[in-house]
Design a protein around this motif. Structure first.
Motif, short mmCIF file in Angstrom:
data_model
loop_
_atom_site.label_atom_id
_atom_site.label_comp_id
_atom_site.label_asym_id
_atom_site.label_seq_id
_atom_site.Cartn_x
_atom_site.Cartn_y
_atom_site.Cartn_z
N MET A 56 0.83 -1.20 0.00
CA MET A 56 0.00 0.00 0.00
C MET A 56 0.87 1.25 0.00
SD MET A 56 -3.19 -0.93 0.15
CE MET A 56 -3.99 0.51 0.82
N GLU A 57 0.49 2.24 -0.80
CA GLU A 57 1.11 3.55 -0.70
C GLU A 57 0.45 4.28 0.48
OE1 GLU A 57 1.29 5.73 -4.37
OE2 GLU A 57 0.94 3.90 -5.49
N GLU A 58 1.06 5.40 0.85
CA GLU A 58 0.50 6.14 1.98
C GLU A 58 -0.84 6.76 1.62
OE1 GLU A 58 2.40 10.46 2.02
OE2 GLU A 58 3.90 8.87 2.05
N SER A 59 -1.71 6.86 2.61
CA SER A 59 -3.01 7.51 2.43
C SER A 59 -3.15 8.63 3.46
CB SER A 59 -4.15 6.50 2.59
OG SER A 59 -4.10 5.91 3.86
N THR A 60 -3.93 9.63 3.14
CA THR A 60 -4.05 10.81 3.98
C THR A 60 -5.51 11.07 4.32
OG1 THR A 60 -2.13 11.79 2.92
CG2 THR A 60 -3.53 13.27 4.19
N PHE A 87 3.25 7.38 11.11
CA PHE A 87 2.62 8.56 10.52
C PHE A 87 3.62 9.31 9.64
CE2 PHE A 87 0.11 7.79 14.32
CZ PHE A 87 -1.18 7.96 13.85
N ILE A 88 3.09 9.88 8.57
CA ILE A 88 3.89 10.71 7.67
C ILE A 88 3.16 12.04 7.51
CG2 ILE A 88 4.87 10.92 5.35
CD1 ILE A 88 4.73 7.85 5.20
N ALA A 140 -4.68 27.32 14.84
CA ALA A 140 -5.61 28.44 14.62
C ALA A 140 -6.89 27.98 13.95
CB ALA A 140 -4.92 29.52 13.79
N GLU A 141 -6.77 27.13 12.95
CA GLU A 141 -7.93 26.68 12.18
C GLU A 141 -8.53 25.39 12.71
OE1 GLU A 141 -9.38 28.38 9.78
OE2 GLU A 141 -7.93 30.00 10.06
N ARG A 142 -7.86 24.77 13.67
CA ARG A 142 -8.32 23.49 14.23
C ARG A 142 -8.43 22.44 13.15
NH1 ARG A 142 -13.39 23.54 16.82
NH2 ARG A 142 -12.67 22.13 18.44
N ASN A 143 -7.45 22.39 12.27
CA ASN A 143 -7.37 21.38 11.22
C ASN A 143 -6.32 20.35 11.58
OD1 ASN A 143 -9.26 22.08 9.20
ND2 ASN A 143 -7.95 23.76 8.53
N ILE A 144 -6.61 19.09 11.30
CA ILE A 144 -5.63 18.05 11.50
C ILE A 144 -5.56 17.19 10.25
CG2 ILE A 144 -7.29 16.46 12.60
CD1 ILE A 144 -4.95 15.53 14.38
N SER A 145 -4.35 16.88 9.79
CA SER A 145 -4.18 16.00 8.63
C SER A 145 -2.94 15.16 8.83
CB SER A 145 -4.08 16.83 7.33
OG SER A 145 -2.92 17.62 7.35
N PHE A 146 -2.94 13.99 8.24
CA PHE A 146 -1.78 13.11 8.37
C PHE A 146 -1.83 12.05 7.27
CE2 PHE A 146 -5.17 11.87 11.26
CZ PHE A 146 -5.45 10.58 10.86
N SER A 147 -0.67 11.47 6.99
CA SER A 147 -0.56 10.35 6.08
C SER A 147 -0.11 9.12 6.86
CB SER A 147 0.45 10.66 4.97
OG SER A 147 0.07 11.79 4.25
N LEU A 148 -0.49 7.95 6.36
CA LEU A 148 -0.14 6.70 7.02
C LEU A 148 0.71 5.84 6.10
CD1 LEU A 148 -3.63 5.83 8.53
CD2 LEU A 148 -1.60 6.43 9.85
N GLU A 149 1.70 5.15 6.68
CA GLU A 149 2.50 4.21 5.89
C GLU A 149 1.63 3.07 5.39
OE1 GLU A 149 5.46 3.04 8.63
OE2 GLU A 149 6.76 4.77 8.24
N THR A 150 0.74 2.62 6.24
CA THR A 150 -0.26 1.61 5.87
C THR A 150 -1.52 1.97 6.64
OG1 THR A 150 -0.73 -0.76 5.73
CG2 THR A 150 0.48 -0.01 7.67
N VAL A 151 -2.47 1.06 6.70
CA VAL A 151 -3.76 1.44 7.27
C VAL A 151 -3.96 0.84 8.66
CG1 VAL A 151 -4.96 1.88 5.13
CG2 VAL A 151 -4.75 -0.45 5.92
#
Length: 623
Positions: free
Chosen positions: A328-332, A375-376, A383-394
């Motif tokens: 699997m490629e990383e997913s975000t 995590f990647i 300020a915006e209360r946004n969170i994002s991340f990528s995963l090596e796998t699921v």
């Protein structure tokens, strides 16, 4: 004449003294020294005698006070026993309410089961399990009844006195809660499968893929199905929301579906946490092959007592490609918390980034199920209360917060605000909380949090104390220590019996007296409690110079001479005061007639509610 010449002449004069004169001078000096020593000795003896006399006077005075206290001890305990019958009356009333609730359910005849009756619950669960191919609307409708049953069971466990519940009943209720949670989650998975089988009917006019948001007051489902398999649609955002994800190129050109499942209730807490849930709003996002729907879940959360608990969100991604066949490629995934109405006390008040963790493949030890690697490009916009991340796998993913973020408290105050009304103010490192008690009901009256912190479902809503405790914990405002909290919070250890007696008598006096935190409570040892007390009838607050310091050990109460500004601690009694066997009678000595009249007219349900709140918050130990 200069000073040098003068000194020279005097020296010459001294040299001319005869031997007898010198001896006489030495004798006079010796006599003066002995006289001074004698005077110092006599002074020391006099001071010692005076000290001994003072100590004897103080001892006689103390013995007289103790004797006087002993003479009225039985009378005071008997009066307190009669006053504390209000707690027994309150328990009787609550038991009648529980019995009436069962009767009302019986005569309602709406087909819903009584959650406290095992056969009815088993029948309800079995019948719903047997239903197949229910659509999402039917499941959402039934989920309201299921959540209502879970809430009733949690309240039964929290409200019913321990002596009225057998171990078998507790196990039965907890099992029912877990079975209802599991069945509800299974039904949502099953309904999602049914929905995805009809995905082609819901294709988007622009992308050709299925994009759907299904929402009610308890759940929100974001469902996406890759109908066109166009690799350019790798980043998906659901409508006007800030919810979305990015998938790898491999999945963008495959038969794939994504579901982000956000709930306003808890479906992942282990049994040890019931009936005190610490998480409410859950998200699980599942990437699936919608041609062969078989969901798998790894759900592992810390046990009660862990320093950190999984808080409010779970982002779960499960691939359907067999492990080992395709890398699997990383997913975000990215989430804007404010649009999800996710309660983030740590984000709003602590002003620190939440800890994002993924689950392990296997949970080796209880409470050790989550880790921070894998995590990647983890990014959180404060300020915006946004969170994002990528995963090596699921993996299943969660946000973690300290379960005891609001403990210990910095200060507290319990003050009357009307007839059978008080406000308990608790100040923590990150917020300030007011809980209003009126008669038998409570509400969260005020709380200092950030602008985006959504509390409309809780603020100014009257409910019983048990419901308030559950609701505040679910919102992240946990000021209710559990039996394990002392292992993770620096507490001011107090004898539990002394603490309990103090809370009961504070509740009896709460109609007319304000009680407040004192710094000396840390200096008096575990067998004593110290608090500030002031009569409060017509004013809004007790002035600084109107507070008095009281010490109580469960058997004797006394008013202390020190105040909050004193430099050192002293157990010395305030002048012209006596000892009493109870805190109630000690404070009564300084109460006005109006104050005592108001106390005697206090509603027994109000006194019980105040006592239960104090026992739940434990201000004397956790401040």
């Amino acid at each position: 004449m200069g000073p040098k010449k003068k000194g020279k002449k005097e020296g010459e004069k001294k040299k001319k003294l005869t031997k007898s004169e010198r001896l006489k001078l030495q004798q006079e000096e010796e006599e003066r020294r002995l006289k001074e020593e004698e005077e110092a000795r006599l002074k020391a003896e006099r001071e010692a005698a005076e000290k001994l006399e003072r100590e004897q006077v103080e001892k006689r005075k103390w013995e007289e006070l103790v004797e006087k206290d002993q003479l009225r001890r039985t009378e005071e305990f008997e009066e307190l026993f009669l006053l504390e019958k209000c707690f027994i009356d309150a328990e009787k009333w609550k038991k009648e309410v529980r019995n009436l609730s069962k009767w009302f359910h019986y005569i309602k005849c709406d087909g819903s089961p009584d959650p406290s009756v095992a056969p009815e619950m088993n029948t309800f669960i079995s019948l719903w399990k047997e239903k197949e191919n229910e659509d999402i609307d039917a499941v959402i409708k039934q989920s309201k009844l299921v959540l209502e049953l879970i809430e009733k069971l949690e309240l039964v466990l929290l409200d019913t006195p321990p002596h009225e519940l057998t171990d078998n009943q507790v196990a039965q209720y907890q099992t029912s809660i877990m079975e209802l949670r599991e069945l509800l989650h299974f039904k949502f998975n099953e309904a999602t499968e049914t929905l995805l089988r009809q995905a082609s009917s819901f294709g988007d006019t622009d992308s050709g893929n299925m994009e759907m948001i299904i929402k009610d007051e308890n759940v929100t489902l974001y469902v996406w199905a890759n109908l066109k398999k166009n690799p350019k649609y790798k980043t998906i955002k659901f409508g006007d929301t800030d919810i979305g994800f990015t998938i790898p190129k491999l999945l963008a050109s495959s038969d794939t579906a994504v579901r982000i499942f956000h709930t306003n209730y808890d479906h992942i807490s282990p049994l040890s946490v019931v009936p005190r849930p610490v998480k409410t709003e859950i998200i699980d996002a599942i990437i699936e092959d919608f041609t062969n729907i078989e969901t798998t879940q790894e759900e592992a959360v810390p046990q009660e007592g862990s320093e950190e608990v999984a808080e409010e969100q779970e982002l779960e991604i499960v691939p359907t490609v067999p492990e080992g066949e395709v890398k699997m490629e990383e997913s975000t995934l990215f989430i804007r918390q404010s649009n999800l109405s996710v309660s983030k006390e740590e984000v709003e008040s602590k002003k620190e980034e939440p800890v994002v963790k993924r689950s392990k493949k296997e949970q080796i030890l209880p409470g050790k199920a989550w880790r921070t690697d894998g995590f990647i490009s983890l990014y959180y916009d404060m300020a915006e209360r946004n969170i994002s991340f990528s995963l090596e796998t699921v993996y299943p993913v969660t946000l973690i917060q300290d379960n005891h973020i609001h403990m210990p408290y910095e200060s507290w105050e319990l003050r009357p605000v009307g007839d059978n009304e008080v406000i308990l103010n608790v100040t923590t490192t990150f917020t300030d909380i007011d809980i209003h008690v009126k008669d038998s009901q409570c509400m969260l009256a005020a709380v200092e949090v950030g602008e985006n912190y959504e509390l409309s479902h809780l603020l100014k809503k009257w409910m019983n104390i048990s419901s308030l405790i559950i609701a505040m914990k679910q919102t992240g405002l946990n000021i209710f220590p559990s039996e394990y909290s002392g292992a993770y919070v620096a507490v001011n250890d107090k004898d539990p019996l002394v603490e309990m007696k103090t809370y009961r008598q504070m509740a009896l006096l709460a109609s007319s007296f304000s009680f407040c935190w004192s710094k000396w409570n840390q200096a008096c040892g575990p067998q004593n409690v110290i608090l500030k007390v002031g009569e409060l009838l017509k004013k809004e607050y007790v002035e600084d110079d109107e507070w008095s310091i009281y010490m109580y050990n469960g058997e004797r109460a006394q008013k202390l001479k020190i105040n909050e500004s004193s430099n050192t601690f002293s157990g010395e009694l305030e002048e012209h005061t006596e000892l009493h066997s109870t805190l109630y009678h000690m404070i009564k000595d300084f109460a006005s007639k109006e104050a005592m009249e108001k106390i005697r007219n206090s509603n027994y349900l109000f006194v019980d509610a105040v006592c239960k709140l104090l026992l739940s918050v434990r201000v004397l130990t956790y401040s």
